[in-house]
Design a protein around this motif. Sequence first.
Motif, PDB file in Angstrom:
ATOM      1  N   LEU A  98       0.828  -1.201   0.000  1.00 58.45           N
ATOM      2  CA  LEU A  98       0.000   0.000   0.000  1.00 58.45           C
ATOM      3  C   LEU A  98       0.866   1.256   0.000  1.00 58.45           C
ATOM      4  O   LEU A  98       0.598   2.218  -0.743  1.00 58.45           O
ATOM      5  CB  LEU A  98      -0.921  -0.015   1.222  1.00 58.45           C
ATOM      6  N   LEU A  99       1.909   1.253   0.814  1.00 60.07           N
ATOM      7  CA  LEU A  99       2.807   2.412   0.854  1.00 60.07           C
ATOM      8  C   LEU A  99       3.512   2.619  -0.482  1.00 60.07           C
ATOM      9  O   LEU A  99       3.666   3.750  -0.963  1.00 60.07           O
ATOM     10  CB  LEU A  99       3.836   2.229   1.973  1.00 60.07           C
ATOM     11  N   GLU A 100       3.943   1.504  -1.083  1.00 53.14           N
ATOM     12  CA  GLU A 100       4.682   1.601  -2.346  1.00 53.14           C
ATOM     13  C   GLU A 100       3.804   2.148  -3.463  1.00 53.14           C
ATOM     14  O   GLU A 100       4.277   2.870  -4.348  1.00 53.14           O
ATOM     15  CB  GLU A 100       5.250   0.231  -2.719  1.00 53.14           C
ATOM     16  N   THR A 101       2.491   1.834  -3.435  1.00 50.35           N
ATOM     17  CA  THR A 101       1.591   2.383  -4.467  1.00 50.35           C
ATOM     18  C   THR A 101       1.424   3.883  -4.305  1.00 50.35           C
ATOM     19  O   THR A 101       0.982   4.569  -5.237  1.00 50.35           O
ATOM     20  CB  THR A 101       0.199   1.717  -4.405  1.00 50.35           C
ATOM     21  N   HIS A 102       1.778   4.405  -3.121  1.00 49.03           N
ATOM     22  CA  HIS A 102       1.723   5.852  -2.891  1.00 49.03           C
ATOM     23  C   HIS A 102       3.114   6.488  -2.972  1.00 49.03           C
ATOM     24  O   HIS A 102       3.317   7.626  -2.540  1.00 49.03           O
ATOM     25  CB  HIS A 102       1.108   6.143  -1.516  1.00 49.03           C
ATOM     26  N   GLY A 103       4.058   5.715  -3.513  1.00 51.10           N
ATOM     27  CA  GLY A 103       5.390   6.260  -3.721  1.00 51.10           C
ATOM     28  C   GLY A 103       6.235   6.341  -2.466  1.00 51.10           C
ATOM     29  O   GLY A 103       7.248   7.052  -2.458  1.00 51.10           O
ATOM     30  N   GLU A 104       5.843   5.619  -1.406  1.00 49.04           N
ATOM     31  CA  GLU A 104       6.596   5.636  -0.156  1.00 49.04           C
ATOM     32  C   GLU A 104       7.415   4.357  -0.016  1.00 49.04           C
ATOM     33  O   GLU A 104       7.017   3.282  -0.483  1.00 49.04           O
ATOM     34  CB  GLU A 104       5.635   5.771   1.034  1.00 49.04           C
ATOM     35  N   ARG A 105       8.550   4.461   0.665  1.00 49.09           N
ATOM     36  CA  ARG A 105       9.431   3.305   0.854  1.00 49.09           C
ATOM     37  C   ARG A 105       9.208   2.686   2.224  1.00 49.09           C
ATOM     38  O   ARG A 105       8.971   3.376   3.216  1.00 49.09           O
ATOM     39  CB  ARG A 105      10.891   3.727   0.706  1.00 49.09           C
ATOM     40  N   TRP A 106       9.288   1.364   2.254  1.00 42.90           N
ATOM     41  CA  TRP A 106       9.176   0.626   3.520  1.00 42.90           C
ATOM     42  C   TRP A 106      10.477   0.781   4.303  1.00 42.90           C
ATOM     43  O   TRP A 106      11.554   0.908   3.723  1.00 42.90           O
ATOM     44  CB  TRP A 106       8.912  -0.841   3.233  1.00 42.90           C
ATOM     45  N   SER A 107      10.374   0.802   5.630  1.00 39.28           N
ATOM     46  CA  SER A 107      11.577   0.982   6.449  1.00 39.28           C
ATOM     47  C   SER A 107      11.474   0.154   7.721  1.00 39.28           C
ATOM     48  O   SER A 107      10.389  -0.313   8.104  1.00 39.28           O
ATOM     49  CB  SER A 107      11.745   2.466   6.819  1.00 39.28           C
ATOM     50  N   GLU A 108      12.622  -0.030   8.375  1.00 40.45           N
ATOM     51  CA  GLU A 108      12.647  -0.759   9.645  1.00 40.45           C
ATOM     52  C   GLU A 108      11.872  -0.005  10.721  1.00 40.45           C
ATOM     53  O   GLU A 108      11.284  -0.611  11.620  1.00 40.45           O
ATOM     54  CB  GLU A 108      14.092  -0.984  10.104  1.00 40.45           C
ATOM     55  N   GLU A 109      11.865   1.334  10.623  1.00 44.07           N
ATOM     56  CA  GLU A 109      11.121   2.121  11.610  1.00 44.07           C
ATOM     57  C   GLU A 109       9.622   1.852  11.506  1.00 44.07           C
ATOM     58  O   GLU A 109       8.927   1.732  12.517  1.00 44.07           O
ATOM     59  CB  GLU A 109      11.384   3.620  11.399  1.00 44.07           C
ATOM     60  N   GLY A 136       4.632   8.814   9.047  1.00 43.17           N
ATOM     61  CA  GLY A 136       4.573   8.207   7.715  1.00 43.17           C
ATOM     62  C   GLY A 136       3.244   7.551   7.401  1.00 43.17           C
ATOM     63  O   GLY A 136       2.833   7.470   6.230  1.00 43.17           O
ATOM     64  N   TRP A 137       2.532   7.082   8.434  1.00 43.95           N
ATOM     65  CA  TRP A 137       1.244   6.417   8.203  1.00 43.95           C
ATOM     66  C   TRP A 137       0.171   7.395   7.729  1.00 43.95           C
ATOM     67  O   TRP A 137      -0.812   6.979   7.089  1.00 43.95           O
ATOM     68  CB  TRP A 137       0.767   5.733   9.481  1.00 43.95           C
ATOM     69  N   LYS A 138       0.336   8.657   8.050  1.00 45.98           N
ATOM     70  CA  LYS A 138      -0.685   9.639   7.677  1.00 45.98           C
ATOM     71  C   LYS A 138      -0.830   9.783   6.164  1.00 45.98           C
ATOM     72  O   LYS A 138      -1.871  10.228   5.665  1.00 45.98           O
ATOM     73  CB  LYS A 138      -0.359  11.001   8.301  1.00 45.98           C
ATOM     74  N   LYS A 139       0.204   9.381   5.426  1.00 45.81           N
ATOM     75  CA  LYS A 139       0.154   9.494   3.968  1.00 45.81           C
ATOM     76  C   LYS A 139      -0.823   8.493   3.346  1.00 45.81           C
ATOM     77  O   LYS A 139      -1.224   8.643   2.196  1.00 45.81           O
ATOM     78  CB  LYS A 139       1.560   9.307   3.386  1.00 45.81           C
ATOM     79  N   LEU A 144      -5.494   3.162   5.487  1.00 44.13           N
ATOM     80  CA  LEU A 144      -4.696   2.410   6.458  1.00 44.13           C
ATOM     81  C   LEU A 144      -5.526   1.389   7.226  1.00 44.13           C
ATOM     82  O   LEU A 144      -5.164   0.208   7.321  1.00 44.13           O
ATOM     83  CB  LEU A 144      -4.017   3.375   7.434  1.00 44.13           C
ATOM     84  N   TRP A 145      -6.655   1.815   7.790  1.00 43.20           N
ATOM     85  CA  TRP A 145      -7.373   0.937   8.711  1.00 43.20           C
ATOM     86  C   TRP A 145      -8.091  -0.200   8.001  1.00 43.20           C
ATOM     87  O   TRP A 145      -8.245  -1.296   8.559  1.00 43.20           O
ATOM     88  CB  TRP A 145      -8.316   1.764   9.585  1.00 43.20           C
ATOM     89  N   SER A 146      -8.502   0.016   6.772  1.00 49.57           N
ATOM     90  CA  SER A 146      -9.061  -1.087   5.978  1.00 49.57           C
ATOM     91  C   SER A 146      -7.982  -2.133   5.711  1.00 49.57           C
ATOM     92  O   SER A 146      -8.244  -3.346   5.751  1.00 49.57           O
ATOM     93  CB  SER A 146      -9.621  -0.561   4.647  1.00 49.57           C
ATOM     94  N   ALA A 147      -6.760  -1.652   5.459  1.00 46.85           N
ATOM     95  CA  ALA A 147      -5.649  -2.567   5.222  1.00 46.85           C
ATOM     96  C   ALA A 147      -5.294  -3.334   6.496  1.00 46.85           C
ATOM     97  O   ALA A 147      -5.009  -4.539   6.458  1.00 46.85           O
ATOM     98  CB  ALA A 147      -4.436  -1.787   4.721  1.00 46.85           C
ATOM     99  N   VAL A 148      -5.321  -2.656   7.640  1.00 47.63           N
ATOM    100  CA  VAL A 148      -5.032  -3.314   8.921  1.00 47.63           C
ATOM    101  C   VAL A 148      -6.083  -4.390   9.210  1.00 47.63           C
ATOM    102  O   VAL A 148      -5.769  -5.502   9.634  1.00 47.63           O
ATOM    103  CB  VAL A 148      -4.984  -2.278  10.064  1.00 47.63           C
ATOM    104  N   ALA A 149      -7.356  -4.061   8.971  1.00 46.35           N
ATOM    105  CA  ALA A 149      -8.428  -5.030   9.194  1.00 46.35           C
ATOM    106  C   ALA A 149      -8.228  -6.262   8.314  1.00 46.35           C
ATOM    107  O   ALA A 149      -8.377  -7.400   8.773  1.00 46.35           O
ATOM    108  CB  ALA A 149      -9.782  -4.382   8.907  1.00 46.35           C
TER     109      ALA A 149
END
Length: 405
Positions: A98-109, A136-139, A144-149
Amino acid sequence: MDGVPCLRVSQCHVQTFRTCLQSKGALDLDFCLLSESDETVLLPILPSCLSQLDLQSLRNMVASDSACEIVWSQSPLQSKKERGRSTSDKLENILQKLLETHGERWSEELRADLPRSFQRHGDLVLLGDSCFNLPGWKKIDHQLWSAVAKGLGAKRVAKMSHISSDGFRSPMVKMLLGEHSWVKHVDNKISYEFDVTKCMFSAGNITEKLRVAGFDCSGETVVDLYAGIGYFTLPYLVHTGAHHVHACEWNPDAVEALKRNLVSNRVSDHCTVHQGDNRQLQLCDIADRVNLGLIPSSEDSWPVACRLLRRATGGILHIHQNVTSPFTNKATVPEINDATQRASGKRADREVWQDWAYDTANRISSLLKDISGAAWRTNIQHIEHVKSYAPHVHHVVLDLECRPS
């Protein structure tokens, strides 16, 4: 035999049997339970405890007609570590994509900010406050919460920050996904419904609820001074044969859930709800039994409980308390091994519980004399260990018989 020894139980009683086995130290916590196609569930048992299990006793604690037999699982049981990794991996993969589709990179943090544990209430998962705190989650906030569910196998998501200091111990919970916040638990054929944003559920008290359900209170009048959503009120009404229960509760949200639960369990005709501070309760001389289920201490309401007991015949007080045992520094006795240390610690704990019980019995006797103007005798019937909050803090219940001399 090959495989893992298991207790096969009906699906409707699985949680109650699971808690019973765990309280006896017989549940193998390394493995997950396994659902069968015939609506039964296999609960893994420690092989060393097989010979000690009394199946009839287990049935009597839960339901005399319930399915309960020892089998050896022919299917491989998944370990809890494997299931935990599987759930975590699934959630991580979903969020990473989901993050990558929004142009964000995954991280250890971000990985470290995922939930390590959560509570499950039916189709709702309740997260703690130590996850999803990074900016970073705000992006991806709107997804987010649909994905968490999806990752946690739920339909609704909520998050708890802390317990309120409003005097009611109300949870500070915010719904993040889902239209309503009411959930339901079923224990020992009793349905408990509550609003997860307004009330807490004391799942750790299941063994005490089962013990109460085994009482014979035929024809008795019972007063539950800290009723909550009906943790003990309902077992008294559904299972013990009590004639009538007076349920006292000052949290209006808990009262709403209590009244709803009385109706759903079809026992509302045998219960009177008293909303407000139980120290202001006007009843007296009516109770055969009083439940004081407040921790860390119910001491403020001991005078009320004494006033409620029948003057002519007395009754029984069930007094809950967090009792703290003295700390023994193992470093000062290096020659004592772990097993001896544990055994010594258990003996010390029991001695402290007994001392507390004797002191409580004497104080209750004095209160009864002050209130009634006559002497009373008290008898320690039983001291029940419910659970431990820390190595030296234990939730115990004293069954104290009180009779006029």
